[in-house]
Write a protein that holds these residues in place. Structure first.
Motif, PDB file in Angstrom:
ATOM      1  N   ASN A 101       8.243   2.977   5.147  1.00 27.35           N
ATOM      2  CA  ASN A 101       8.344   1.620   5.673  1.00 27.35           C
ATOM      3  C   ASN A 101       7.221   1.367   6.674  1.00 27.35           C
ATOM      4  OD1 ASN A 101       9.226  -0.934   6.268  1.00 27.35           O
ATOM      5  ND2 ASN A 101      10.865  -0.264   7.615  1.00 27.35           N
ATOM      6  N   VAL A 102       6.195   0.673   6.221  1.00 23.99           N
ATOM      7  CA  VAL A 102       5.045   0.354   7.061  1.00 23.99           C
ATOM      8  C   VAL A 102       5.436  -0.773   8.009  1.00 23.99           C
ATOM      9  CG1 VAL A 102       2.714  -0.615   7.024  1.00 23.99           C
ATOM     10  CG2 VAL A 102       3.381   1.111   5.349  1.00 23.99           C
ATOM     11  N   GLY A 103       5.210  -0.554   9.284  1.00 24.28           N
ATOM     12  CA  GLY A 103       5.541  -1.563  10.289  1.00 24.28           C
ATOM     13  C   GLY A 103       4.484  -2.646  10.385  1.00 24.28           C
ATOM     14  N   ASN A 104       4.830  -3.695  11.069  1.00 23.10           N
ATOM     15  CA  ASN A 104       3.885  -4.790  11.236  1.00 23.10           C
ATOM     16  C   ASN A 104       3.679  -5.157  12.700  1.00 23.10           C
ATOM     17  OD1 ASN A 104       6.319  -5.972  11.746  1.00 23.10           O
ATOM     18  ND2 ASN A 104       6.140  -7.579  10.206  1.00 23.10           N
ATOM     19  N   GLY A 105       3.965  -4.231  13.583  1.00 22.23           N
ATOM     20  CA  GLY A 105       3.761  -4.489  14.998  1.00 22.23           C
ATOM     21  C   GLY A 105       2.293  -4.508  15.366  1.00 22.23           C
ATOM     22  N   ILE A 106       2.002  -5.177  16.453  1.00 23.45           N
ATOM     23  CA  ILE A 106       0.616  -5.297  16.900  1.00 23.45           C
ATOM     24  C   ILE A 106       0.034  -3.920  17.220  1.00 23.45           C
ATOM     25  CG2 ILE A 106      -0.836  -6.185  18.773  1.00 23.45           C
ATOM     26  CD1 ILE A 106       1.063  -8.600  18.854  1.00 23.45           C
ATOM     27  N   SER A 107       0.852  -3.024  17.743  1.00 19.87           N
ATOM     28  CA  SER A 107       0.345  -1.713  18.142  1.00 19.87           C
ATOM     29  C   SER A 107       0.434  -0.672  17.032  1.00 19.87           C
ATOM     30  CB  SER A 107       1.115  -1.218  19.363  1.00 19.87           C
ATOM     31  OG  SER A 107       2.480  -1.032  19.023  1.00 19.87           O
ATOM     32  N   GLU A 108       0.894  -1.043  15.840  1.00 22.22           N
ATOM     33  CA  GLU A 108       1.017  -0.089  14.738  1.00 22.22           C
ATOM     34  C   GLU A 108      -0.080  -0.316  13.710  1.00 22.22           C
ATOM     35  OE1 GLU A 108       5.248   0.955  13.482  1.00 22.22           O
ATOM     36  OE2 GLU A 108       5.401  -1.109  14.185  1.00 22.22           O
ATOM     37  N   ASP A 109      -0.913   0.676  13.531  1.00 18.21           N
ATOM     38  CA  ASP A 109      -1.934   0.640  12.498  1.00 18.21           C
ATOM     39  C   ASP A 109      -1.859   1.927  11.698  1.00 18.21           C
ATOM     40  OD1 ASP A 109      -3.229  -1.882  12.849  1.00 18.21           O
ATOM     41  OD2 ASP A 109      -4.170  -1.089  14.657  1.00 18.21           O
ATOM     42  N   TYR A 110      -2.160   1.813  10.411  1.00 17.96           N
ATOM     43  CA  TYR A 110      -2.041   2.936   9.480  1.00 17.96           C
ATOM     44  C   TYR A 110      -3.370   3.138   8.763  1.00 17.96           C
ATOM     45  CZ  TYR A 110       2.877   2.071  10.319  1.00 17.96           C
ATOM     46  OH  TYR A 110       4.086   1.890  10.927  1.00 17.96           O
ATOM     47  N   ILE A 111      -3.562   4.367   8.285  1.00 18.92           N
ATOM     48  CA  ILE A 111      -4.765   4.697   7.534  1.00 18.92           C
ATOM     49  C   ILE A 111      -4.372   5.686   6.432  1.00 18.92           C
ATOM     50  CG2 ILE A 111      -5.408   6.609   9.074  1.00 18.92           C
ATOM     51  CD1 ILE A 111      -8.352   5.720   8.674  1.00 18.92           C
ATOM     52  N   MET A 112      -4.972   5.536   5.262  1.00 16.76           N
ATOM     53  CA  MET A 112      -4.733   6.459   4.155  1.00 16.76           C
ATOM     54  C   MET A 112      -5.899   7.443   4.070  1.00 16.76           C
ATOM     55  SD  MET A 112      -3.180   4.006   1.123  1.00 16.76           S
ATOM     56  CE  MET A 112      -4.708   3.128   0.862  1.00 16.76           C
ATOM     57  N   TRP A 113      -5.561   8.704   3.815  1.00 14.24           N
ATOM     58  CA  TRP A 113      -6.532   9.764   3.584  1.00 14.24           C
ATOM     59  C   TRP A 113      -6.295  10.284   2.173  1.00 14.24           C
ATOM     60  CZ3 TRP A 113      -8.860  13.167   7.687  1.00 14.24           C
ATOM     61  CH2 TRP A 113      -8.860  12.567   8.948  1.00 14.24           C
ATOM     62  N   LEU A 114      -7.354  10.521   1.428  1.00 16.99           N
ATOM     63  CA  LEU A 114      -7.245  11.044   0.064  1.00 16.99           C
ATOM     64  C   LEU A 114      -8.342  12.074  -0.146  1.00 16.99           C
ATOM     65  CD1 LEU A 114      -5.964  10.807  -2.823  1.00 16.99           C
ATOM     66  CD2 LEU A 114      -7.746   9.108  -3.293  1.00 16.99           C
ATOM     67  N   TRP A 115      -7.963  13.242  -0.692  1.00 14.44           N
ATOM     68  CA  TRP A 115      -8.972  14.234  -1.013  1.00 14.44           C
ATOM     69  C   TRP A 115      -8.637  14.979  -2.290  1.00 14.44           C
ATOM     70  CZ3 TRP A 115      -5.823  14.639   3.261  1.00 14.44           C
ATOM     71  CH2 TRP A 115      -4.945  15.704   3.279  1.00 14.44           C
ATOM     72  N   TRP A 116      -9.689  15.514  -2.865  1.00 18.14           N
ATOM     73  CA  TRP A 116      -9.619  16.347  -4.060  1.00 18.14           C
ATOM     74  C   TRP A 116      -9.297  17.757  -3.598  1.00 18.14           C
ATOM     75  CZ3 TRP A 116     -13.959  19.530  -6.207  1.00 18.14           C
ATOM     76  CH2 TRP A 116     -13.670  20.026  -7.480  1.00 18.14           C
ATOM     77  N   ASP A 117      -8.308  18.397  -4.202  1.00 21.58           N
ATOM     78  CA  ASP A 117      -7.879  19.719  -3.775  1.00 21.58           C
ATOM     79  C   ASP A 117      -8.888  20.818  -4.106  1.00 21.58           C
ATOM     80  OD1 ASP A 117      -5.591  18.522  -2.778  1.00 21.58           O
ATOM     81  OD2 ASP A 117      -4.381  18.985  -4.539  1.00 21.58           O
TER      82      ASP A 117
END
Length: 130
Positions: A101-117
């Motif tokens: 559940n991704v929040g939408n607050g002003i102080s909440e930011d998210y980032i996705m990381w993806l890598w090849w194993d």
């Protein structure tokens, strides 16, 4: 004859304005839906990670049968980017998903990381929230 040509020009302009007016809102609605989802891709077509806003799902897909899978993580900007979820895919058919559940607050930011194993640097998304 001049009045007839002028009438045709006015009618054509009116029809064009109606067609543009009718199609413009549909295009705007379509693009706004596409902007809510986020997708990052590994180089050489090795895999993808997609945030699907409708349902807050994160999907990771290994797109190359090379013996290595791919791993995606969702992190936030609080206290050193802790890992909130991790999704791996590889060695089976289809993609793997996990919800968060991704929040939408002003102080909440998210980032996705993806890598090849198999090695290499991760690919990161832009910061986002709902």
């Amino acid at each position: 004859m001049i009045k007839f040509v002028g009438s045709i020009a006015i009618a054509s302009a009116t029809i064009a304005a109606v067609v543009v007016g009718v199609s413009a809102p549909a295009m705007a609605a379509d693009s706004s839906v596409l902007e809510t989802n986020k997708k990052i891709s590994l180089p050489s077509g090795r895999g993808t990670m997609t945030y699907i806003d409708d349902g807050d799902m994160f999907q990771v897909c290994d797109t190359r049968a090379d013996g290595y899978g791919v791993t995606g993580q969702l992190r936030d900007d609080a206290s050193g980017w802790p890992t909130l979820i991790e999704v791996t895919d590889g060695g089976d058919a289809g993609c793997d998903k996990k919800g968060y559940n991704v929040g939408n607050g002003i102080s909440e930011d998210y980032i996705m990381w993806l890598w090849w194993d198999g090695g290499g640097d991760p690919v990161l998304s832009d910061w986002f929230n709902e």
